[in-house]
Design a protein around this motif. Structure first.
Motif, PDB file in Angstrom:
ATOM      1  N   ARG A 181     -12.899  -9.080  30.860  1.00 18.32           N
ATOM      2  CA  ARG A 181     -12.974  -8.276  29.646  1.00 18.32           C
ATOM      3  C   ARG A 181     -12.977  -9.106  28.368  1.00 18.32           C
ATOM      4  N   VAL A 182     -12.676 -10.394  28.465  1.00 15.18           N
ATOM      5  CA  VAL A 182     -12.721 -11.284  27.301  1.00 15.18           C
ATOM      6  C   VAL A 182     -13.408 -12.587  27.702  1.00 15.18           C
ATOM      7  N   GLU A 183     -13.894 -13.296  26.714  1.00 12.18           N
ATOM      8  CA  GLU A 183     -14.520 -14.589  26.945  1.00 12.18           C
ATOM      9  C   GLU A 183     -13.644 -15.677  26.360  1.00 12.18           C
ATOM     10  N   LEU A 184     -13.649 -16.797  27.001  1.00  9.86           N
ATOM     11  CA  LEU A 184     -12.961 -17.966  26.481  1.00  9.86           C
ATOM     12  C   LEU A 184     -14.039 -18.997  26.202  1.00  9.86           C
ATOM     13  N   PRO A 185     -14.454 -19.097  24.928  1.00  8.09           N
ATOM     14  CA  PRO A 185     -15.541 -20.020  24.605  1.00  8.09           C
ATOM     15  C   PRO A 185     -15.134 -21.463  24.864  1.00  8.09           C
ATOM     16  N   PRO A 186     -16.106 -22.336  25.107  1.00  7.92           N
ATOM     17  CA  PRO A 186     -15.773 -23.740  25.345  1.00  7.92           C
ATOM     18  C   PRO A 186     -15.157 -24.376  24.105  1.00  7.92           C
ATOM     19  N   LYS A 187     -14.362 -25.401  24.332  1.00 11.41           N
ATOM     20  CA  LYS A 187     -13.755 -26.128  23.216  1.00 11.41           C
ATOM     21  C   LYS A 187     -14.828 -26.928  22.490  1.00 11.41           C
ATOM     22  N   LEU A 188     -14.697 -26.981  21.198  1.00 10.67           N
ATOM     23  CA  LEU A 188     -15.583 -27.801  20.384  1.00 10.67           C
ATOM     24  C   LEU A 188     -14.900 -29.141  20.141  1.00 10.67           C
ATOM     25  N   GLY A 189     -15.655 -30.197  20.216  1.00 11.38           N
ATOM     26  CA  GLY A 189     -15.109 -31.520  19.924  1.00 11.38           C
ATOM     27  C   GLY A 189     -15.622 -32.007  18.586  1.00 11.38           C
ATOM     28  N   VAL A 190     -14.753 -32.569  17.783  1.00 11.09           N
ATOM     29  CA  VAL A 190     -15.131 -33.130  16.493  1.00 11.09           C
ATOM     30  C   VAL A 190     -14.945 -34.643  16.598  1.00 11.09           C
ATOM     31  N   HIS A 191     -16.027 -35.382  16.453  1.00 12.20           N
ATOM     32  CA  HIS A 191     -16.004 -36.835  16.574  1.00 12.20           C
ATOM     33  C   HIS A 191     -16.413 -37.468  15.233  1.00 12.20           C
ATOM     34  N   PRO A 192     -15.466 -37.662  14.317  1.00 13.00           N
ATOM     35  CA  PRO A 192     -15.824 -38.309  13.053  1.00 13.00           C
ATOM     36  C   PRO A 192     -16.314 -39.736  13.306  1.00 13.00           C
ATOM     37  N   ARG A 193     -17.242 -40.178  12.519  1.00 14.68           N
ATOM     38  CA  ARG A 193     -17.781 -41.531  12.682  1.00 14.68           C
ATOM     39  C   ARG A 193     -16.802 -42.582  12.155  1.00 14.68           C
ATOM     40  N   LYS A 194     -16.920 -43.771  12.668  1.00 12.91           N
ATOM     41  CA  LYS A 194     -16.135 -44.924  12.227  1.00 12.91           C
ATOM     42  C   LYS A 194     -14.620 -44.708  12.363  1.00 12.91           C
ATOM     43  N   THR A 195     -14.206 -43.958  13.336  1.00 16.42           N
ATOM     44  CA  THR A 195     -12.781 -43.761  13.582  1.00 16.42           C
ATOM     45  C   THR A 195     -12.587 -43.424  15.045  1.00 16.42           C
ATOM     46  N   ARG A 196     -11.398 -43.565  15.508  1.00 17.56           N
ATOM     47  CA  ARG A 196     -11.105 -43.221  16.898  1.00 17.56           C
ATOM     48  C   ARG A 196     -10.533 -41.812  17.012  1.00 17.56           C
ATOM     49  N   LEU A 197     -10.476 -41.135  15.915  1.00 18.00           N
ATOM     50  CA  LEU A 197      -9.931 -39.785  15.894  1.00 18.00           C
ATOM     51  C   LEU A 197     -10.834 -38.825  16.656  1.00 18.00           C
ATOM     52  N   PHE A 198     -10.247 -37.991  17.464  1.00 16.62           N
ATOM     53  CA  PHE A 198     -10.977 -36.942  18.178  1.00 16.62           C
ATOM     54  C   PHE A 198     -10.142 -35.686  18.109  1.00 16.62           C
ATOM     55  N   MET A 199     -10.764 -34.596  17.679  1.00 20.97           N
ATOM     56  CA  MET A 199     -10.054 -33.324  17.583  1.00 20.97           C
ATOM     57  C   MET A 199     -10.738 -32.309  18.480  1.00 20.97           C
ATOM     58  N   GLN A 200      -9.946 -31.509  19.143  1.00 22.29           N
ATOM     59  CA  GLN A 200     -10.506 -30.393  19.889  1.00 22.29           C
ATOM     60  C   GLN A 200     -10.146 -29.122  19.148  1.00 22.29           C
ATOM     61  N   CYS A 201     -11.137 -28.274  18.969  1.00 23.93           N
ATOM     62  CA  CYS A 201     -10.946 -27.037  18.241  1.00 23.93           C
ATOM     63  C   CYS A 201     -11.064 -25.877  19.221  1.00 23.93           C
ATOM     64  N   ARG A 202     -10.316 -24.848  18.999  1.00 21.68           N
ATOM     65  CA  ARG A 202     -10.371 -23.691  19.896  1.00 21.68           C
ATOM     66  C   ARG A 202     -10.402 -22.431  19.033  1.00 21.68           C
TER      67      ARG A 202
END
Length: 63
Positions: A36-57
């Motif tokens: 009855r509901v959907e769980l969309p895939p996680k979005l990944g944010v990969h900023p350039r020139k950094t090792r930072l990675f964020m997952q958005c939901r």
């Protein structure tokens, strides 16, 4: 797009009982199992020139 960031203090100030949280999570799993509901895939944010990675939901609320 608008992003709403909630801090730990924001969440704690809601004074939601643990039982309410457990019930809501249980309902979410039940609705997902019933298709009855959907769980969309996680979005990944990969900023350039950094090792930072964020997952958005995105969270879908069904009442």
């Amino acid at each position: 797009m608008e992003i709403l960031y909630l801090s730990r203090r924001d969440i704690e100030s809601l004074n939601i009982a643990l039982r309410e949280v457990i019930d809501a999570v249980e309902k979410g799993f039940r609705l997902k199992g019933e298709g009855r509901v959907e769980l969309p895939p996680k979005l990944g944010v990969h900023p350039r020139k950094t090792r930072l990675f964020m997952q958005c939901r995105f969270i879908l609320v069904v009442k």
